[in-house]
Scaffold this motif. Structure first.
Motif, PDB file in Angstrom:
ATOM      1  N   THR A 143       0.831  -1.203   0.000  1.00  0.00           N
ATOM      2  CA  THR A 143       0.000   0.000   0.000  1.00  0.00           C
ATOM      3  C   THR A 143       0.871   1.262   0.000  1.00  0.00           C
ATOM      4  O   THR A 143       0.427   2.323  -0.429  1.00  0.00           O
ATOM      5  N   ALA A 144       2.112   1.129   0.523  1.00  0.00           N
ATOM      6  CA  ALA A 144       3.037   2.267   0.455  1.00  0.00           C
ATOM      7  C   ALA A 144       3.320   2.635  -0.992  1.00  0.00           C
ATOM      8  O   ALA A 144       3.427   3.811  -1.355  1.00  0.00           O
ATOM      9  N   ALA A 145       3.429   1.613  -1.836  1.00  0.00           N
ATOM     10  CA  ALA A 145       3.659   1.868  -3.253  1.00  0.00           C
ATOM     11  C   ALA A 145       2.427   2.484  -3.906  1.00  0.00           C
ATOM     12  O   ALA A 145       2.545   3.239  -4.879  1.00  0.00           O
ATOM     13  N   PHE A 146       1.231   2.187  -3.373  1.00  0.00           N
ATOM     14  CA  PHE A 146       0.021   2.835  -3.890  1.00  0.00           C
ATOM     15  C   PHE A 146       0.136   4.347  -3.694  1.00  0.00           C
ATOM     16  O   PHE A 146      -0.210   5.141  -4.576  1.00  0.00           O
ATOM     17  N   SER A 147       0.612   4.719  -2.499  1.00  0.00           N
ATOM     18  CA  SER A 147       0.742   6.151  -2.201  1.00  0.00           C
ATOM     19  C   SER A 147       1.763   6.809  -3.114  1.00  0.00           C
ATOM     20  O   SER A 147       1.560   7.940  -3.587  1.00  0.00           O
ATOM     21  N   LEU A 154      -0.689   9.015 -10.808  1.00  0.00           N
ATOM     22  CA  LEU A 154      -1.454   7.881 -11.331  1.00  0.00           C
ATOM     23  C   LEU A 154      -2.744   7.703 -10.538  1.00  0.00           C
ATOM     24  O   LEU A 154      -2.770   7.947  -9.325  1.00  0.00           O
ATOM     25  N   PRO A 155      -3.810   7.272 -11.195  1.00  0.00           N
ATOM     26  CA  PRO A 155      -5.047   6.997 -10.457  1.00  0.00           C
ATOM     27  C   PRO A 155      -4.893   5.715  -9.639  1.00  0.00           C
ATOM     28  O   PRO A 155      -4.524   4.669 -10.178  1.00  0.00           O
ATOM     29  N   VAL A 156      -5.137   5.799  -8.326  1.00  0.00           N
ATOM     30  CA  VAL A 156      -4.950   4.619  -7.474  1.00  0.00           C
ATOM     31  C   VAL A 156      -6.241   3.796  -7.489  1.00  0.00           C
ATOM     32  O   VAL A 156      -6.991   3.728  -6.511  1.00  0.00           O
ATOM     33  N   ASN A 157      -6.510   3.185  -8.631  1.00  0.00           N
ATOM     34  CA  ASN A 157      -7.694   2.340  -8.760  1.00  0.00           C
ATOM     35  C   ASN A 157      -7.290   0.869  -8.650  1.00  0.00           C
ATOM     36  O   ASN A 157      -6.125   0.538  -8.440  1.00  0.00           O
ATOM     37  N   THR A 158      -8.242  -0.006  -8.812  1.00  0.00           N
ATOM     38  CA  THR A 158      -7.974  -1.435  -8.650  1.00  0.00           C
ATOM     39  C   THR A 158      -6.897  -1.929  -9.613  1.00  0.00           C
ATOM     40  O   THR A 158      -6.009  -2.704  -9.239  1.00  0.00           O
ATOM     41  N   GLY A 159      -6.955  -1.461 -10.858  1.00  0.00           N
ATOM     42  CA  GLY A 159      -5.978  -1.894 -11.843  1.00  0.00           C
ATOM     43  C   GLY A 159      -4.567  -1.501 -11.465  1.00  0.00           C
ATOM     44  O   GLY A 159      -3.630  -2.317 -11.566  1.00  0.00           O
TER      45      GLY A 159
END
Length: 488
Positions: A143-147, A154-159
């Protein structure tokens, strides 16, 4: 039939006194669960410190430390629990001494405890399944990489989340595939980098922490004991999960000091494990650790935010590379005829699927707490049997004999199963299951005690005492006399 397909070693000189070949970190490790000849032994026990230190400066340790305060413990109560729970790294160190003695990984050495066929079941559950689950839980720190992806626009969507998890897993599995030499080479600089990053986190946390923190309604009586023992089990689940510590010590020369192996392994796990867990507990006195990553970013300087996120990702890679490495060996030891490098990739695929479920479907913190506490009911007895066997045999294991999987093997026992080991671990697990208390399941003994979870001490004691009492002192594969058992 051999359960591994080792690569040939035409360049190895196994004559006594022959120098070991140089480290080849840039080459995929050829060995799987096969025996490591004396001619390929190398290294010093102090190298084990950075292996275990890098694996313990991580996000999961922060989560566990914060969870103790969320369970209702005061700060100093939580710190005491952290120290006691991390003391179980001593058992991890004890198990590591069997690696140089046998020249094989833990997944093979446990044939002495469970028999050839019984050990396949042991590796399927304790070795492979639990390792894959831990890989998934640790990978959830992606999840850190999501941030980071969000900050990059980038859009933090499911894909995007799926792509990020796969990329982090790919980096992790690359280390695991290349194997032992690369792990030994990389983990000292990883330890240093993580230490610097978490030192920065520590400065920010200490500035905000409330060192006199006590809950608004302090726990007393049964409620306090339930939180303390549950917390110890939660912290101890980390060191107890490494019943595979011989995997990383087996390349050391057989003459390596057992005390040094125990000491460097235990210190490498205990010191950072205690400090990072404590950091999580300190943070929980100042911020809401139900969402640790967001909470900690709220008290860190803005410029340090990317450093913190990268440290979380690097810590995830470090701990999971070890987990995936051992899971790959476990899959071979189950009897799957596949090279170690390919078995690691199979483990990674399964783990990524579990991670995506944990991140996209379930509550991560609840999943962590309950899975870790439940696994203690099995991991405690498993580690107790292993450690007891090492002590009873005085750490004398015949690595070449352990590789023999035929009915003529001294470790075939009765029908391929050492009933003593099977009875000890099953009885320990059964009794521990009666004493466990989690959100998903509460055993009848824990329920009668008002939620006090005695699964860890009860499972350890029952399994160890039963194994020591029932194991014959003589017989095929069971020589416990002072004479050597090495076939040389």
């Amino acid at each position: 039939m051999a359960s591994t397909i080792p690569d040939p070693h035409p360049d190895v000189d196994d004559r006594p006194g022959a120098p070991p070949p140089p480290e080849r970190a840039a080459r995929v490790e050829a060995h799987g669960i096969d025996h490591i000849p004396d001619g390929e032994r190398r290294g010093r026990p102090r190298e084990l410190f950075s292996v275990w230190a890098a694996a313990n400066v991580n996000y999961l340790s922060l989560v566990v430390g914060g969870a103790l305060v969320l369970m209702g413990l005061g700060l100093w109560q939580a710190l005491a629990v952290i120290v006691v729970g991390n003391a179980f790294w001593l058992l991890t160190g004890v198990l590591a001494v069997s690696g140089p003695a046998a020249g094989t990984p833990s997944e093979v050495i446990t044939r002495a405890m469970y028999g050839i066929r019984g050990n396949r079941v042991n590796n399927a559950v304790v070795g492979w399944l639990i390792s894959v689950c831990y890989f998934a839980l640790n990978l959830a720190a992606a999840t850190a990489a999501f941030s980071l992806a969000g900050e990059a626009g980038l859009p933090v969507n499911t894909g995007v989340k799926i792509v990020v998890v796969v990329l982090v897993a790919a980096l992790t599995l690359t280390i695991s595939v290349y194997g032992h030499a690369l792990i030994m080479k990389l983990y000292l600089p990883i330890t240093l980098a993580l230490t610097v990053a978490f030192a920065g986190v520590a400065v920010a946390v200490v500035r905000h922490a409330d060192f006199s923190y006590t809950p608004e309604q302090p726990l007393t009586g049964t409620g306090l004991w339930a939180a303390v023992l549950g917390g110890i089990a939660l912290v101890a689940s980390g060191p107890l999960s490494y019943t595979t510590s011989a995997d990383f010590s087996r390349y050391l020369p057989r003459t390596t000091s057992a005390r040094a192996i125990v000491g460097w392994t235990a210190l490498g796990g205990f010191l950072p494990g205690t400090l990072v867990c404590a950091l999580g507990a300190f943070a929980a006195t100042a911020v809401d650790m139900t969402d640790p990553q967001s909470a900690l970013r709220g008290i860190l300087p803005g410029w340090f935010d990317p450093v913190f996120l990268l440290a979380l990702i690097l810590g995830t890679v470090a701990i999971n590379a070890l987990t995936a490495y051992s899971a790959g060996l476990a899959l071979q030891a189950v009897g799957v005829r596949i090279r170690r490098s390919l078995s690691v990739l199979v483990d990674g695929t399964v783990s990524v699927a579990l991670t995506l479920y944990a991140l996209l479907v379930s509550n991560f913190l609840d999943t962590v707490n309950n899975v870790l506490q439940l696994t203690v009911a099995l991991l405690g007895p498993s580690m107790a049997v292993y450690a007891t066997d090492i002590l009873l045999r005085r750490n004398r294991y015949d690595g070449r004999a352990l590789m023999d999987e035929t009915p003529g093997s001294p470790f075939w026992y009765s029908g391929g199963v050492n009933r003593v080991g099977a009875v000890a671990v099953l009885a320990g697990t059964a009794v521990a299951s009666l004493c466990v208390d989690t959100l998903y399941y509460t055993g009848p003994i824990a329920s009668a005690l008002g939620g006090v979870d005695l699964a860890l001490p009860v499972g350890l004691v029952v399994a160890s005492v039963l194994y020591a009492a029932l194991l014959p002192r003589t017989g095929p594969g069971l020589r416990l006399d002072p004479g050597r058992t090495d076939r040389r």
